[in-house]
Write an enzyme that holds these catalytic residues in place. Structure first.
Site, PDB file in Angstrom:
ATOM      1  N   GLY A  11       0.755  -1.159  -0.036  1.00  0.00           N
ATOM      2  CA  GLY A  11       0.004   0.031  -0.119  1.00  0.00           C
ATOM      3  C   GLY A  11       0.846   1.199  -0.034  1.00  0.00           C
ATOM      4  O   GLY A  11       1.766   1.108   0.487  1.00  0.00           O
ATOM      5  N   ARG A  78       4.479 -16.009  -6.856  1.00  0.00           N
ATOM      6  CA  ARG A  78       3.034 -16.581  -7.226  1.00  0.00           C
ATOM      7  C   ARG A  78       2.383 -15.661  -8.025  1.00  0.00           C
ATOM      8  O   ARG A  78       1.304 -14.877  -7.752  1.00  0.00           O
ATOM      9  CB  ARG A  78       2.288 -16.871  -5.968  1.00  0.00           C
ATOM     10  CG  ARG A  78       2.581 -18.150  -4.926  1.00  0.00           C
ATOM     11  CD  ARG A  78       1.999 -18.102  -3.698  1.00  0.00           C
ATOM     12  NE  ARG A  78       2.656 -17.097  -3.149  1.00  0.00           N
ATOM     13  CZ  ARG A  78       3.864 -17.423  -2.258  1.00  0.00           C
ATOM     14  NH1 ARG A  78       4.535 -18.392  -2.695  1.00  0.00           N
ATOM     15  NH2 ARG A  78       4.395 -16.387  -1.509  1.00  0.00           N
ATOM     16  N   ASP A 111       5.718  -5.619   5.239  1.00  0.00           N
ATOM     17  CA  ASP A 111       6.137  -6.730   5.328  1.00  0.00           C
ATOM     18  C   ASP A 111       5.925  -7.793   4.216  1.00  0.00           C
ATOM     19  O   ASP A 111       6.927  -8.580   4.027  1.00  0.00           O
ATOM     20  CB  ASP A 111       5.545  -7.563   6.724  1.00  0.00           C
ATOM     21  CG  ASP A 111       3.972  -7.461   6.825  1.00  0.00           C
ATOM     22  OD1 ASP A 111       3.364  -6.654   5.901  1.00  0.00           O
ATOM     23  OD2 ASP A 111       3.103  -8.138   7.554  1.00  0.00           O
ATOM     24  N   THR A 133       5.251   1.697   6.103  1.00  0.00           N
ATOM     25  CA  THR A 133       3.942   1.434   6.716  1.00  0.00           C
ATOM     26  C   THR A 133       3.084   2.492   7.446  1.00  0.00           C
ATOM     27  O   THR A 133       3.979   2.651   8.457  1.00  0.00           O
ATOM     28  CB  THR A 133       3.493  -0.175   7.117  1.00  0.00           C
ATOM     29  OG1 THR A 133       2.351   0.020   7.997  1.00  0.00           O
ATOM     30  CG2 THR A 133       4.510  -0.422   8.296  1.00  0.00           C
ATOM     31  N   ASP A 135       1.020   1.995   9.453  1.00  0.00           N
ATOM     32  CA  ASP A 135       0.497   1.222  10.613  1.00  0.00           C
ATOM     33  C   ASP A 135       1.630   1.355  11.699  1.00  0.00           C
ATOM     34  O   ASP A 135       1.507   1.059  13.046  1.00  0.00           O
ATOM     35  CB  ASP A 135       0.061   0.015  10.491  1.00  0.00           C
ATOM     36  CG  ASP A 135      -1.169  -0.177   9.811  1.00  0.00           C
ATOM     37  OD1 ASP A 135      -1.747   0.820   9.447  1.00  0.00           O
ATOM     38  OD2 ASP A 135      -1.611  -1.192   9.348  1.00  0.00           O
ATOM     39  N   ASP A 137       3.694  -0.856  12.371  1.00  0.00           N
ATOM     40  CA  ASP A 137       3.683  -2.113  13.082  1.00  0.00           C
ATOM     41  C   ASP A 137       4.642  -3.042  12.900  1.00  0.00           C
ATOM     42  O   ASP A 137       4.663  -4.284  12.933  1.00  0.00           O
ATOM     43  CB  ASP A 137       2.322  -2.611  12.810  1.00  0.00           C
ATOM     44  CG  ASP A 137       2.091  -3.065  11.433  1.00  0.00           C
ATOM     45  OD1 ASP A 137       2.867  -2.866  10.610  1.00  0.00           O
ATOM     46  OD2 ASP A 137       1.005  -3.680  11.207  1.00  0.00           O
ATOM     47  N   ARG A 179      -4.391  -2.464  11.084  1.00  0.00           N
ATOM     48  CA  ARG A 179      -5.018  -3.922  10.963  1.00  0.00           C
ATOM     49  C   ARG A 179      -4.602  -4.741  12.053  1.00  0.00           C
ATOM     50  O   ARG A 179      -5.660  -5.687  12.465  1.00  0.00           O
ATOM     51  CB  ARG A 179      -4.152  -4.404   9.733  1.00  0.00           C
ATOM     52  CG  ARG A 179      -4.883  -5.080   8.759  1.00  0.00           C
ATOM     53  CD  ARG A 179      -4.024  -5.554   7.387  1.00  0.00           C
ATOM     54  NE  ARG A 179      -4.483  -6.673   7.055  1.00  0.00           N
ATOM     55  CZ  ARG A 179      -5.701  -6.509   6.160  1.00  0.00           C
ATOM     56  NH1 ARG A 179      -6.268  -5.412   5.751  1.00  0.00           N
ATOM     57  NH2 ARG A 179      -6.260  -7.726   5.469  1.00  0.00           N
TER      58      ARG A 179
END
Ligand code: F6P
Length: 359
Positions: A11, A78, A111, A133, A135, A137, A179
């Protein structure tokens, strides 16, 4: 001319452009050219890139978002291949780096991006991570840029909600991002004078929240302001999920806890209640001065490490010093709010409720 690569992943967040600018300026001064990969790891898989010269970084310091583009979907290990299935495209990433003569990649991300970067380093790529981030975190760094700006935006929203809450004798609920960790809710809640702060780390009950609001009413304050982190759990339940997106690397979209809290408060107190979800306003816009400074320090250090031939590390803040840790350590642990954190204790001391029975 030797070359460094740079990309932004996950993000977006205020300060990404300031990091890019600092990487380019530091690299150019060291005699390096910088290639920017577009839209996170997709740019490396699909060979979409631009040259980041002085002209390209002009005016970037204060600009929100990222000029390189980003996403939190495309993992080269992936990689979505169109028909709903995924393929391992990590060899393409290594080949692109090799063909372009990139000595080291600076990967700016959270992360998810940093875990991908670690896997690529394990496969032979050379890379340095920069944590990002709103956040705040990531356990391996004391601060991430973007957090200060998000707290300022949330605090301004709380200031605005206060005046309308007071005029109408209402309860105003503000749902914020966060989150797994409640740092934005905690810091903006304290800065914005919230009466109740609900975070993922502290279990709350509607009885305790209502008791606080009714106690204020009895004391002549018939209005209250409540902050809730999006990751706060519903009473007796789990996180409130707005939608699950099939096939996404990040399938759980949180949202709805604010509405639930608002509804429960209205029922339990009989006071008219309104809910605001601040959402992506917390991620957009110009970075605060503190975030510009931290982003610049991280960018300079990442470029310096990359040019020195150091790989497999992430820059971080240790106290007031910029340092670095291994990517393996960087991605291991989240930094949650300890329930006995000094700021929680300070908040309780001035009467803020966390919706629990005070220890
Ligand atoms: O990780 C940062 C974060 O802002 C979270 O707090 C939030 O849940 C998430 O990003 C939202 O991401 P998206 O932009 O994919 O909706």
């Amino acid at each position: 001319m030797p070359r460094l690569g740079v990309l932004t992943g996950g993000g977006d967040c205020p300060g990404l452009n300031a990091v890019i600018r600092a990487v380019v300026k530091t690299a150019n001064a060291g005699g390096y050219k910088v290639i920017g990969f577009l839209d996170a790891y997709s740019g490396l898989v699909e060979r979409r890139h631009i040259t980041l010269d002085r002209q390209a970084i002009s005016g970037l310091l204060h600009r929100g978002g990222t000029v390189l583009g980003t996403n939190n979907r495309d993992n080269p290990f992936r990689y979505p291949v169109g028909d709903g299935t995924c393929a391992d495209r990590s060899d393409d990433v290594l080949r692109t780096l090799d063909d372009l003569g990139i000595e080291c990649l600076v990967a700016i991300g959270g992360d998810g991006t940093l875990s991908i970067t670690k896997e690529l380093v394990d496969k032979g790529a050379r890379a340095v991570g920069v944590p990002k981030t709103i956040d705040n975190d990531l356990a391996a760094t004391d601060r991430t840029f973007g957090f200060d700006t998000a707290v300022a935006t949330a605090t301004e929203a709380l200031d605005r909600l206060h005046t309308t809450a007071e005029s109408h004798h209402r309860v105003m609920v503000l749902e914020l991002m966060g989150r797994y960790a409640g740092w934005i809710a905690l810091e903006s809640g304290v800065a914005g004078g919230a009466d109740v702060i609900l975070i993922p780390e502290i279990e709350w009950t509607i009885d305790a929240v209502a008791a606080k609001i009714l106690e204020r009413k009895r004391a002549g304050k018939p209005f209250s302001v409540v902050v809730v982190a999006e990751g706060a759990r519903a009473p007796g339940g789990g996180m409130v999920v707005r939608e699950r997106v099939k096939g996404s690397a990040d399938p759980v979209r949180l949202g709805g806890i604010g509405d639930l809290v608002g509804q429960l408060i209205a029922e339990a107190t009989g006071i008219e209640t309104r809910v605001t979800v601040l959402g992506h306003l917390q991620r957009g816009g110009s970075p605060s001065p503190a975030d510009r400074v931290l982003a610049t320090r991280f960018g300079v250090e990442a470029a310096r490490l990359a040019m020195e031939g150091i790989s497999g590390v992430m820059v971080c803040l240790e106290g007031s010093r910029v340092s670095h840790v291994s990517l393996a350590d960087a991605t291991k642990r989240l930094k949650k709010v300890p329930p006995d954190h000094q700021l929680i204790r300070a908040a309780r001391a001035i009467g803020i409720s966390f919706g629990d029975v005070e220890p």
